[in-house]
Design a protein around this motif. Structure first.
Motif, short mmCIF file in Angstrom:
data_model
loop_
_atom_site.label_atom_id
_atom_site.label_comp_id
_atom_site.label_asym_id
_atom_site.label_seq_id
_atom_site.Cartn_x
_atom_site.Cartn_y
_atom_site.Cartn_z
N MET A 36 -1.57 -11.59 9.88
CA MET A 36 -0.69 -10.69 10.63
C MET A 36 0.19 -11.46 11.62
N ASN A 40 4.12 -11.05 11.38
CA ASN A 40 4.71 -10.18 12.40
C ASN A 40 4.81 -10.81 13.78
N LEU A 44 -3.42 -8.44 15.01
CA LEU A 44 -3.90 -7.15 14.53
C LEU A 44 -5.07 -6.66 15.39
#
Length: 72
Positions: A36, A40, A44
């Motif tokens: 993640m 991004n 997370l």
């Protein structure tokens, strides 16, 4: 004077199994966090929630195993 009773051989085996499961759960959460973060730039799961998840899984699974052992 003992504060706690000595653990039986079965309880030691249950603890070892529970620690293994807890460790693999933490590895899975860490892997998901890294993936993640790579995509991004955000985590997370926080490190605090990873810690508590590992603790809860380990002690919870140990108590389940101990209860199953007692019923036999």
């Amino acid at each position: 004077m003992k504060l706690f009773k000595d653990a039986s051989k079965q309880e030691h085996q249950n603890w070892n199994k529970a620690v293994s499961v807890g460790f693999y759960i933490l590895l899975l959460l860490l892997f998901m966090n890294v993936i993640m973060y790579s995509y991004n730039g955000a985590e997370l799961v926080s490190s605090l929630s990873m810690f508590w998840t590992g603790i809860i899984v380990t002690f919870g699974y140990q108590s389940i195993l101990n209860r199953k052992s007692e019923k036999k």
